[in-house]
Design an enzyme around this catalytic site. Structure first.
Site, PDB file in Angstrom:
ATOM      1  N   CYS A   1      -1.259   5.781   9.063  1.00 40.58           N
ATOM      2  CA  CYS A   1      -0.072   4.861   9.318  1.00 40.58           C
ATOM      3  C   CYS A   1      -0.286   3.871  10.062  1.00 40.58           C
ATOM      4  O   CYS A   1      -1.041   3.762  11.083  1.00 40.58           O
ATOM      5  CB  CYS A   1       1.035   5.568   9.751  1.00 40.58           C
ATOM      6  SG  CYS A   1       1.743   6.755   8.358  1.00 40.58           S
TER       7      CYS A   1
ATOM      8  N   CYS B   1       6.566  -7.201   7.209  1.00 38.34           N
ATOM      9  CA  CYS B   1       7.760  -6.677   7.928  1.00 38.34           C
ATOM     10  C   CYS B   1       8.239  -7.734   8.919  1.00 38.34           C
ATOM     11  O   CYS B   1       7.152  -8.297   9.482  1.00 38.34           O
ATOM     12  CB  CYS B   1       7.141  -5.208   8.611  1.00 38.34           C
ATOM     13  SG  CYS B   1       8.682  -4.753   9.569  1.00 38.34           S
TER      14      CYS B   1
ATOM     15  N   GLU C   1       0.891  -1.125  -0.220  1.00 41.07           N
ATOM     16  CA  GLU C   1       0.048  -0.109  -0.067  1.00 41.07           C
ATOM     17  C   GLU C   1       1.079   1.196  -0.044  1.00 41.07           C
ATOM     18  O   GLU C   1       1.956   1.390   0.687  1.00 41.07           O
ATOM     19  CB  GLU C   1      -0.986  -0.095   1.209  1.00 41.07           C
ATOM     20  CG  GLU C   1      -1.875  -0.981   1.045  1.00 41.07           C
ATOM     21  CD  GLU C   1      -3.000  -1.185   2.120  1.00 41.07           C
ATOM     22  OE1 GLU C   1      -4.258  -1.198   2.043  1.00 41.07           O
ATOM     23  OE2 GLU C   1      -2.533  -0.976   3.417  1.00 41.07           O
TER      24      GLU C   1
ATOM     25  N   GLY D   1       6.713  -1.957   6.325  1.00 43.49           N
ATOM     26  CA  GLY D   1       8.144  -2.484   6.280  1.00 43.49           C
ATOM     27  C   GLY D   1       9.145  -1.564   6.929  1.00 43.49           C
ATOM     28  O   GLY D   1       8.706  -0.517   7.380  1.00 43.49           O
ATOM     29  N   GLU D   2      10.406  -2.094   7.303  1.00 46.75           N
ATOM     30  CA  GLU D   2      11.273  -1.414   7.940  1.00 46.75           C
ATOM     31  C   GLU D   2      12.184  -1.060   6.776  1.00 46.75           C
ATOM     32  O   GLU D   2      13.184  -1.851   6.408  1.00 46.75           O
ATOM     33  CB  GLU D   2      11.837  -2.414   9.018  1.00 46.75           C
ATOM     34  CG  GLU D   2      13.162  -1.956   9.462  1.00 46.75           C
ATOM     35  CD  GLU D   2      13.231  -0.558  10.054  1.00 46.75           C
ATOM     36  OE1 GLU D   2      12.221  -0.054  10.748  1.00 46.75           O
ATOM     37  OE2 GLU D   2      14.056   0.436   9.598  1.00 46.75           O
TER      38      GLU D   2
ATOM     39  N   HIS E   1       8.316   5.901  20.968  1.00 44.19           N
ATOM     40  CA  HIS E   1       7.149   5.019  21.479  1.00 44.19           C
ATOM     41  C   HIS E   1       7.110   4.907  23.011  1.00 44.19           C
ATOM     42  O   HIS E   1       6.240   4.759  23.591  1.00 44.19           O
ATOM     43  CB  HIS E   1       6.663   3.675  20.662  1.00 44.19           C
ATOM     44  CG  HIS E   1       6.560   3.839  19.392  1.00 44.19           C
ATOM     45  ND1 HIS E   1       6.352   5.011  18.446  1.00 44.19           N
ATOM     46  CD2 HIS E   1       6.544   3.177  18.291  1.00 44.19           C
ATOM     47  CE1 HIS E   1       5.995   4.944  17.503  1.00 44.19           C
ATOM     48  NE2 HIS E   1       6.490   3.659  17.302  1.00 44.19           N
TER      49      HIS E   1
ATOM     50  N   CYS F   1       1.201  -2.738  15.458  1.00 42.60           N
ATOM     51  CA  CYS F   1       1.246  -2.388  14.136  1.00 42.60           C
ATOM     52  C   CYS F   1       0.491  -3.603  13.225  1.00 42.60           C
ATOM     53  O   CYS F   1       1.002  -4.843  13.219  1.00 42.60           O
ATOM     54  CB  CYS F   1       2.914  -2.494  13.491  1.00 42.60           C
ATOM     55  SG  CYS F   1       2.966  -2.258  12.015  1.00 42.60           S
TER      56      CYS F   1
HETATM   57  N1  SAH Z   1       8.841   0.668   9.848  1.00 45.62           N
HETATM   58  C1  SAH Z   1       9.212   1.789  10.114  1.00 45.62           C
HETATM   59  C2  SAH Z   1       8.245   2.667   9.201  1.00 45.62           C
HETATM   60  C3  SAH Z   1       7.037   2.277   8.851  1.00 45.62           C
HETATM   61  S1  SAH Z   1       5.838   2.206  10.308  1.00 45.62           S
HETATM   62  C4  SAH Z   1       8.849   2.377  11.666  1.00 45.62           C
HETATM   63  O1  SAH Z   1       8.409   1.487  12.482  1.00 45.62           O
HETATM   64  O2  SAH Z   1       9.363   3.468  11.949  1.00 45.62           O
HETATM   65  C5  SAH Z   1       5.488   3.982  10.257  1.00 45.62           C
HETATM   66  C6  SAH Z   1       5.056   4.680  11.591  1.00 45.62           C
HETATM   67  O3  SAH Z   1       3.605   4.209  11.828  1.00 45.62           O
HETATM   68  C7  SAH Z   1       5.908   4.172  12.802  1.00 45.62           C
HETATM   69  O4  SAH Z   1       6.052   5.280  13.612  1.00 45.62           O
HETATM   70  C8  SAH Z   1       5.023   3.234  13.323  1.00 45.62           C
HETATM   71  O5  SAH Z   1       5.339   3.019  14.878  1.00 45.62           O
HETATM   72  C9  SAH Z   1       3.656   3.986  13.115  1.00 45.62           C
HETATM   73  N2  SAH Z   1       2.549   2.900  13.314  1.00 45.62           N
HETATM   74  C10 SAH Z   1       2.640   1.454  13.392  1.00 45.62           C
HETATM   75  N3  SAH Z   1       1.369   0.862  13.562  1.00 45.62           N
HETATM   76  C11 SAH Z   1       0.495   2.045  14.159  1.00 45.62           C
HETATM   77  C12 SAH Z   1      -0.894   2.237  14.624  1.00 45.62           C
HETATM   78  N4  SAH Z   1      -1.714   0.944  14.618  1.00 45.62           N
HETATM   79  N5  SAH Z   1      -1.347   3.387  14.888  1.00 45.62           N
HETATM   80  C13 SAH Z   1      -0.572   4.634  14.753  1.00 45.62           C
HETATM   81  N6  SAH Z   1       0.802   4.444  14.167  1.00 45.62           N
HETATM   82  C14 SAH Z   1       1.186   3.363  14.028  1.00 45.62           C
HETATM   83 FE1  SF4 Z   2       5.224  -1.953  11.545  1.00 44.34          FE
HETATM   84 FE2  SF4 Z   2       7.454  -0.338  11.623  1.00 44.34          FE
HETATM   85 FE3  SF4 Z   2       7.145  -2.214  13.514  1.00 44.34          FE
HETATM   86 FE4  SF4 Z   2       7.347  -3.037  10.903  1.00 44.34          FE
HETATM   87  S1  SF4 Z   2       8.973  -1.793  12.037  1.00 44.34           S
HETATM   88  S2  SF4 Z   2       6.285  -4.001  12.475  1.00 44.34           S
HETATM   89  S3  SF4 Z   2       6.332  -1.582   9.925  1.00 44.34           S
HETATM   90  S4  SF4 Z   2       5.967  -0.387  13.168  1.00 44.34           S
END
Ligand code: SAH
Ligand code: SF4
Length: 344
Positions: free
Chosen positions: A337, A110, A90, A163-164, A220, A117
């Site tokens: 996100c 991921c 997406e 993804g990371e 976080h 997430c």
């Molecule tokens: N993997 C990377 C980038 C993708 S996630 C990372 O984790 O940073 C992008 C952002 O969305 C991150 O800050 C993640 O913590 C946040 N995110 C993931 N799940 C979420 C949710 N359920 N509600 C709000 N933000 C979330």
């Molecule tokens: Fe989700 Fe980012 Fe964690 Fe991967 S690293 S599981 S995309 S919040």
């Protein structure tokens, strides 16, 4: 097998032409044609017959295909993009003043398995190729040109989809080089942000290989224990160590590191959490992005009240850290996100 044009950075393209005894100046023409003018047909202008023949035989210009489009009330657009092997990722266009930011994916699923997430619940299926990362940008641009003519302006690119990104470093790096190239889309360094959960092997390569691009850390929690629960790789790459790498990254004059803080009701949204976060980030060149948790089917976590989010911000304000509360654009189409899951 033909190579994708969209997987080649400018130097790769020049080298390919040189290796095949063709004039390397065609690289600039091709980049302008496909990235600046965003043409998808073969470039015939000023390119020698020999080069055209070589391209026809060795290079393809296929892009991923938009499978589904969901448009939210607030003009956010979520695309389900279908890759060559049928897998889907997406991307989300987020509007601001008739321009857009695009949130793109770097992997199918991921591996990091964060507890909050939706993407994390599906595990890692595979890394995206450079052309699949660049392709998300291009197909979104073409969709805008067709469906919202005059609005095809995507000024910011954020790697905050599935993804990371640092776990797929080589392809993410090459996609950034393509976005940045002055011959092509020419997106500014400070217009690209890569968000990481704190994957140290990628952070180690950061300052030498992607200098100038913005970094966001998914913080976080300032407490290792809580962060372990939210982001399991914190056990392997603890926050204290992650911050050492981050602090060592040289920043330009107006550049900041963004710390993203996901607020979960009753878990990490107390005054103590806010004060500890303030103490940790105080003095750094930093922004904090507060993200109220976006619920998804089956999650045990809850979003805090509006008041609680405001209170958290007020405490951070006392530490003089610029803090933004991120809106939850696209909520009604599950496009915000962390709500990206394509497993089903
Ligand atoms: N993997 C990377 C980038 C993708 S996630 C990372 O984790 O940073 C992008 C952002 O969305 C991150 O800050 C993640 O913590 C946040 N995110 C993931 N799940 C979420 C949710 N359920 N509600 C709000 N933000 C979330
Ligand atoms: Fe989700 Fe980012 Fe964690 Fe991967 S690293 S599981 S995309 S919040």
């Amino acid at each position: 097998m033909k190579k994708s044009f969209y997987g080649l950075n400018f130097a790769d393209l020049e080298n390919l032409l040189i290796e095949n005894k063709l004039n390397p100046t065609a690289a600039a023409l091709l980049y302008t044609w496909h990235y600046k003018k965003k043409q998808t047909s073969q470039c015939l202008d000023n390119v020698s017959k020999k080069t055209i023949k070589f391209l026809e035989e060795n290079i393809h210009f296929d892009l991923p295909v938009i499978d589904t489009v969901s448009e939210a009330e607030d003009s956010t657009v979520k695309f389900l993009v279908k890759l060559n092997d049928g897998k889907k990722v997406e991307s989300v266009l987020i509007p601001f003043h008739n321009k857009y930011s695009i949130c793109i994916s770097s992997q199918v699923g991921c591996a990091m398995n964060c507890s909050f997430c939706f993407t994390g619940t599906q595990g890692l299926k595979r890394n995206l190729l450079t052309e699949e990362i660049v392709g998300q940008f291009l197909v979104a641009w073409h969709w805008l040109a067709k469906n919202r003519p005059g609005q095809e302006r995507i000024l910011n690119i954020v790697f905050m989809g599935q993804g990371e990104p640092l776990h797929n470093f080589d392809h993410v790096k090459k996609a950034c080089e393509i976005f940045l190239s002055s011959h092509g889309t020419s997106v500014g360094h400070q217009k690209i942000t890569i968000s990481t959960s704190g994957y140290i092997p990628g952070l180690k390569r950061w300052k030498d290989e992607i200098p100038g691009v913005n970094l966001a850390l998914s913080l976080h929690s300032p407490f290792e224990e809580k962060r372990n629960e939210l982001i399991p790789i914190n056990k392997k790459y603890p926050l204290a160590e992650v911050l050492e790498y981050l602090d060592a990254i040289p920043l330009k004059k107006k550049q900041f590191v963004t710390y993203e803080y996901l607020l979960i009701a009753g878990f990490n949204d107390s005054d103590i959490d806010a004060h500890k976060t303030g103490e940790l980030i105080q003095g750094k060149k930093a922004y904090i992005n507060l993200i109220p948790f976006n619920p998804f089917p089956g999650t045990k976590y809850k979003r805090p009240s509006y008041e609680q989010v405001g209170r958290f911000k007020e405490i951070l304000d006392t530490y003089k850290i610029p803090t933004i509360i991120r809106g939850t654009k696209g909520d009604d189409v599950l496009a915000a996100c962390g709500q990206l899951n394509t497993a089903t």
